[in-house]
Design a protein around this motif. Sequence first.
Motif, short mmCIF file in Angstrom:
data_model
loop_
_atom_site.label_atom_id
_atom_site.label_comp_id
_atom_site.label_asym_id
_atom_site.label_seq_id
_atom_site.Cartn_x
_atom_site.Cartn_y
_atom_site.Cartn_z
N ARG A 185 0.65 -0.94 0.02
CA ARG A 185 -0.19 -0.04 -0.01
C ARG A 185 0.83 1.22 -0.08
O ARG A 185 0.59 2.19 -0.53
N THR A 186 1.96 1.11 0.82
CA THR A 186 2.87 2.55 0.97
C THR A 186 3.43 2.48 -0.67
O THR A 186 3.61 3.74 -1.09
N ARG A 187 3.90 1.56 -1.27
CA ARG A 187 4.68 1.81 -2.54
C ARG A 187 3.62 2.37 -3.57
O ARG A 187 3.90 3.25 -4.45
N ILE A 188 2.33 1.76 -3.61
CA ILE A 188 1.24 2.30 -4.54
C ILE A 188 1.06 3.79 -4.46
O ILE A 188 0.94 4.54 -5.21
N LEU A 226 1.55 9.47 -5.88
CA LEU A 226 2.23 10.67 -5.51
C LEU A 226 3.14 11.43 -6.23
O LEU A 226 3.14 12.47 -6.75
N ASN A 227 4.08 10.29 -6.51
CA ASN A 227 5.43 10.89 -7.02
C ASN A 227 5.56 10.74 -8.76
O ASN A 227 6.30 11.43 -9.18
N HIS A 228 4.53 10.01 -9.01
CA HIS A 228 4.60 9.72 -10.63
C HIS A 228 3.29 10.27 -11.43
O HIS A 228 3.37 10.83 -12.42
N TYR A 229 2.20 9.91 -10.86
CA TYR A 229 0.95 10.38 -11.67
C TYR A 229 0.33 11.49 -11.38
O TYR A 229 0.09 12.20 -12.08
N LEU A 230 -0.11 11.84 -9.92
CA LEU A 230 -0.54 12.97 -9.56
C LEU A 230 0.21 13.88 -9.91
O LEU A 230 -0.30 15.32 -10.19
N THR A 231 1.50 13.96 -9.77
CA THR A 231 2.31 15.23 -10.08
C THR A 231 2.29 15.69 -11.29
O THR A 231 2.42 16.73 -11.80
N LEU A 232 2.08 14.77 -12.34
CA LEU A 232 2.06 15.04 -13.75
C LEU A 232 0.84 15.05 -14.10
O LEU A 232 0.61 16.33 -15.26
N THR A 257 -3.72 4.84 -18.50
CA THR A 257 -3.98 3.39 -18.41
C THR A 257 -3.10 2.74 -17.16
O THR A 257 -3.67 2.07 -16.33
N THR A 258 -2.07 3.28 -17.03
CA THR A 258 -1.08 2.73 -16.02
C THR A 258 -1.42 3.44 -14.78
O THR A 258 -1.32 2.69 -13.52
N CYS A 259 -1.78 4.61 -14.64
CA CYS A 259 -2.31 5.10 -13.35
C CYS A 259 -3.34 4.52 -13.19
O CYS A 259 -3.57 4.19 -11.91
N LYS A 260 -4.50 4.24 -13.72
CA LYS A 260 -5.77 3.54 -13.56
C LYS A 260 -5.43 2.07 -12.56
O LYS A 260 -5.85 1.71 -11.92
N LEU A 261 -4.37 1.50 -13.48
CA LEU A 261 -3.80 0.20 -12.94
C LEU A 261 -3.51 0.24 -11.40
O LEU A 261 -3.83 -0.58 -10.73
N GLN A 262 -2.76 1.30 -11.13
CA GLN A 262 -2.03 1.64 -9.97
C GLN A 262 -3.35 1.76 -8.96
O GLN A 262 -3.33 1.39 -7.88
N LEU A 263 -4.15 2.61 -9.09
CA LEU A 263 -5.29 3.13 -8.53
C LEU A 263 -6.17 1.81 -8.23
O LEU A 263 -6.83 1.71 -7.18
N GLN A 264 -6.33 1.03 -9.24
CA GLN A 264 -7.15 -0.23 -8.88
C GLN A 264 -6.56 -1.18 -7.86
O GLN A 264 -7.37 -1.72 -7.07
N ARG A 265 -5.38 -1.13 -7.84
CA ARG A 265 -4.52 -2.07 -6.96
C ARG A 265 -4.69 -1.46 -5.52
O ARG A 265 -4.81 -2.13 -4.52
N THR A 302 -7.80 8.32 5.48
CA THR A 302 -9.28 8.16 5.62
C THR A 302 -10.22 8.27 4.45
O THR A 302 -11.43 7.95 4.31
N ARG A 303 -9.79 8.82 3.38
CA ARG A 303 -10.22 9.28 2.20
C ARG A 303 -9.98 8.52 0.91
O ARG A 303 -10.38 8.69 -0.21
N ALA A 304 -9.04 7.55 1.32
CA ALA A 304 -8.39 6.93 0.08
C ALA A 304 -9.21 6.12 -0.68
O ALA A 304 -9.06 6.10 -2.08
N GLU A 305 -10.21 5.37 -0.10
CA GLU A 305 -11.13 4.71 -0.96
C GLU A 305 -12.03 5.39 -1.91
O GLU A 305 -11.81 5.29 -3.14
#
Length: 118
Positions: free
Chosen positions: A17-20, A25-31, A110-118, A43-46
């Motif tokens: 969970r920490t890696r995801i 934060l470091n790759h997808y949201l930043t860009l 697509t890869t961002c969504k894959l990480q979000l699904q994990r 508390t809001r992650a889901e």
Amino acid sequence: MDIQELSNTYHQISLSRTRIQHSLLNHYLTLYFPEMERYLHSTRAEWFCRLLLKFPTPTSILRYKKATFVKRAWDIVGRKVCKQRFLEEVYEIAAHSIGLPVALKGLGITTCKLQLQR
């Protein structure tokens, strides 16, 4: 032995969970949508992940009118006291976002969504 195995499993899940979260934060949201980082809390992650799965970039939000976006995102956000105001704020943030303009069907999203699904 069972307690040790349970402890190891919990440790591995926490690491994953920490890696995801760091990857988001470091790759997808930043860009793609850096302004959304302020809403990511444990508390809001889901609902946060559900919202980003449906609307991963500012462009995906702005393709709708504000009222339409609020209607589409209403059930995703969860139970909030001022849900209408929050969703309108997200719409305004998307309108002024500095995120990279990318295609919604692109490999990066697509890869961002894959990480979000994990």
